[in-house]
Design an enzyme around this catalytic site. Structure first.
Site, PDB file in Angstrom:
ATOM      1  N   TYR A  68      -1.833   0.188  10.130  1.00  0.00           N
ATOM      2  CA  TYR A  68      -2.078  -0.465   8.843  1.00  0.00           C
ATOM      3  C   TYR A  68      -0.827  -0.382   7.966  1.00  0.00           C
ATOM      4  O   TYR A  68      -0.323  -1.398   7.461  1.00  0.00           O
ATOM      5  CB  TYR A  68      -3.272   0.197   8.147  1.00  0.00           C
ATOM      6  N   THR A 124       0.826  -1.212   0.000  1.00  0.00           N
ATOM      7  CA  THR A 124       0.000   0.000   0.000  1.00  0.00           C
ATOM      8  C   THR A 124       0.857   1.257   0.000  1.00  0.00           C
ATOM      9  O   THR A 124       1.993   1.251   0.504  1.00  0.00           O
ATOM     10  CB  THR A 124      -0.903   0.027   1.251  1.00  0.00           C
TER      11      THR A 124
HETATM   12  N1  LIG Z   1      -8.650  -0.836  -2.252  1.00  0.00           N
HETATM   13  C1  LIG Z   1      -7.607  -0.007  -2.359  1.00  0.00           C
HETATM   14  O1  LIG Z   1      -7.719   1.120  -2.811  1.00  0.00           O
HETATM   15  C2  LIG Z   1      -6.237  -0.495  -1.900  1.00  0.00           C
HETATM   16  C3  LIG Z   1      -5.149   0.365  -2.030  1.00  0.00           C
HETATM   17  C4  LIG Z   1      -3.886  -0.085  -1.659  1.00  0.00           C
HETATM   18  C5  LIG Z   1      -3.711  -1.353  -1.163  1.00  0.00           C
HETATM   19  N2  LIG Z   1      -4.792  -2.160  -1.014  1.00  0.00           N
HETATM   20  C6  LIG Z   1      -4.579  -3.514  -0.486  1.00  0.00           C
HETATM   21  O2  LIG Z   1      -5.166  -4.406  -1.409  1.00  0.00           O
HETATM   22  C7  LIG Z   1      -5.725  -5.512  -0.738  1.00  0.00           C
HETATM   23  C8  LIG Z   1      -7.190  -5.666  -1.120  1.00  0.00           C
HETATM   24  O3  LIG Z   1      -7.888  -4.467  -0.813  1.00  0.00           O
HETATM   25  P1  LIG Z   1      -9.471  -4.423  -1.014  1.00  0.00           P
HETATM   26  O4  LIG Z   1      -9.881  -3.006  -1.119  1.00  0.00           O
HETATM   27  O5  LIG Z   1      -9.853  -5.382  -2.063  1.00  0.00           O
HETATM   28  O6  LIG Z   1      -9.937  -4.976   0.412  1.00  0.00           O
HETATM   29  P2  LIG Z   1     -11.183  -5.918   0.742  1.00  0.00           P
HETATM   30  O7  LIG Z   1     -11.454  -5.722   2.205  1.00  0.00           O
HETATM   31  O8  LIG Z   1     -12.280  -5.689  -0.223  1.00  0.00           O
HETATM   32  O9  LIG Z   1     -10.583  -7.369   0.496  1.00  0.00           O
HETATM   33  C9  LIG Z   1      -9.771  -8.027   1.448  1.00  0.00           C
HETATM   34  C10 LIG Z   1     -10.255  -9.458   1.540  1.00  0.00           C
HETATM   35  O10 LIG Z   1      -9.404 -10.166   2.450  1.00  0.00           O
HETATM   36  C11 LIG Z   1     -10.222 -11.005   3.272  1.00  0.00           C
HETATM   37  N3  LIG Z   1      -9.459 -11.240   4.506  1.00  0.00           N
HETATM   38  C12 LIG Z   1      -9.039 -10.320   5.406  1.00  0.00           C
HETATM   39  N4  LIG Z   1      -8.338 -10.911   6.385  1.00  0.00           N
HETATM   40  C13 LIG Z   1      -8.308 -12.243   6.094  1.00  0.00           C
HETATM   41  C14 LIG Z   1      -7.748 -13.383   6.732  1.00  0.00           C
HETATM   42  N5  LIG Z   1      -7.086 -13.277   7.885  1.00  0.00           N
HETATM   43  N6  LIG Z   1      -7.896 -14.590   6.152  1.00  0.00           N
HETATM   44  C15 LIG Z   1      -8.584 -14.733   4.989  1.00  0.00           C
HETATM   45  N7  LIG Z   1      -9.150 -13.678   4.337  1.00  0.00           N
HETATM   46  C16 LIG Z   1      -9.018 -12.453   4.892  1.00  0.00           C
HETATM   47  C17 LIG Z   1     -11.524 -10.235   3.453  1.00  0.00           C
HETATM   48  O11 LIG Z   1     -12.625 -11.053   3.783  1.00  0.00           O
HETATM   49  C18 LIG Z   1     -11.682  -9.574   2.074  1.00  0.00           C
HETATM   50  O12 LIG Z   1     -12.444 -10.386   1.199  1.00  0.00           O
HETATM   51  C19 LIG Z   1      -5.487  -5.282   0.738  1.00  0.00           C
HETATM   52  O13 LIG Z   1      -4.336  -6.009   1.122  1.00  0.00           O
HETATM   53  C20 LIG Z   1      -5.237  -3.798   0.840  1.00  0.00           C
HETATM   54  O14 LIG Z   1      -4.365  -3.503   1.915  1.00  0.00           O
HETATM   55  C21 LIG Z   1      -6.066  -1.756  -1.370  1.00  0.00           C
END
Ligand SMILES: NC(=O)c1ccc[n+]([C@@H]2O[C@H](COP(=O)([O-])OP(=O)(O)OC[C@H]3O[C@@H](n4cnc5c(N)ncnc54)[C@H](O)[C@@H]3O)[C@@H](O)[C@H]2O)c1
Length: 208
Positions: free
Chosen positions: A141, A117
């Protein structure tokens, strides 16, 4: 064509990655505890419900599907929540990833794409931010993701792990076919929040 384990494949970014993998002829196997994701977002391969902290379940799924690589999206990813509950973030994101890397090593899986991130940069010294900017996270985070990046670097030497960490900023938008989109509740991201405000749907998200 290859089997790829997608942790967090029921979430926003992970489900789009699954669709892209399938379009490229691969089989995405989603591993997700559904704590924040959606069962109906898993449309392009099997869903294995499980938690990164459940080592035996993770090992069983990896052994059965025998993926050639892992795309690792599963994480808790709300900055404000991480400030209120830092231990939850370290446990889920760092210890959960440690389990994943241990099971990958046990099964001789050497390739990983890690969803890091922009939050690892904290308040940057210069803008626009370059990739060589010093990582100085200001939230648990961001700290949890930086610790994972450091772990990946160490595992290159110890386990022969080949990994990339994608430090992306707020993702936005939805699948052009309308199959999937962003569905967070509460919605912490800037762009959908602005859109919700515009149509009068904004609601407070500091529920923790
Ligand atoms: N959405 C963004 O803009 C963004 C930006 C930068 C980084 N990220 C990173 O990208 C990744 C996905 O982001 P997102 O927006 O799709 O988030 P999201 O919350 O939609 O998806 C994360 C998924 O991980 C699952 N999860 C969480 N902890 C878990 C565990 N211990 N075991 C199994 N499953 C687990 C959740 O149920 C969820 O389906 C994350 O790692 C986030 O840090 C997202």
């Amino acid at each position: 064509m290859a089997v790829v384990l997608v942790t967090g494949g029921a979430g926003y970014v992970g489900s789009h990655a699954c669709k892209a993998l399938a379009a490229a002829g691969h089989t995405p196997v989603t591993y997700d505890n559904l704590s924040r994701g959606h069962r109906e977002a898993v449309q392009w391969g099997p869903l294995e419900v499980g938690d990164l902290l459940q080592k035996e379940r993770l090992a069983e799924v990896i052994a059965r599907h025998n993926p050639v690589a892992v795309m690792h999206f599963a994480a808790l990813a709300i900055v404000s929540e991480s400030v209120s509950h830092p231990e939850r973030y370290i446990l889920n994101n760092v210890e959960g990833t440690r389990n994943l890397l241990d099971e990958m090593k046990a099964m001789n899986i050497r390739r990983l794409v890690f969803s890091s991130t922009c939050a690892i940069y904290g308040i940057p010294d210069t803008v626009p931010i370059s990739e060589s900017e010093t990582a100085k996270p200001i939230s648990p985070y961001g700290e949890s993701k930086l610790r994972v990046e450091q772990m990946l670097s160490l595992r290159k030497e110890s386990d022969g792990l080949s990994s990339v960490a994608l430090r992306y900023f707020n993702a936005a938008g939805a699948d052009r076919d309308g199959d999937i989109g962003e569905d967070h509740d509460p919605e912490p991201h800037l762009i959908p929040q602005r859109l919700e405000c515009r149509v009068g749907l904004a609601k407070p998200y500091s529920l923790w």
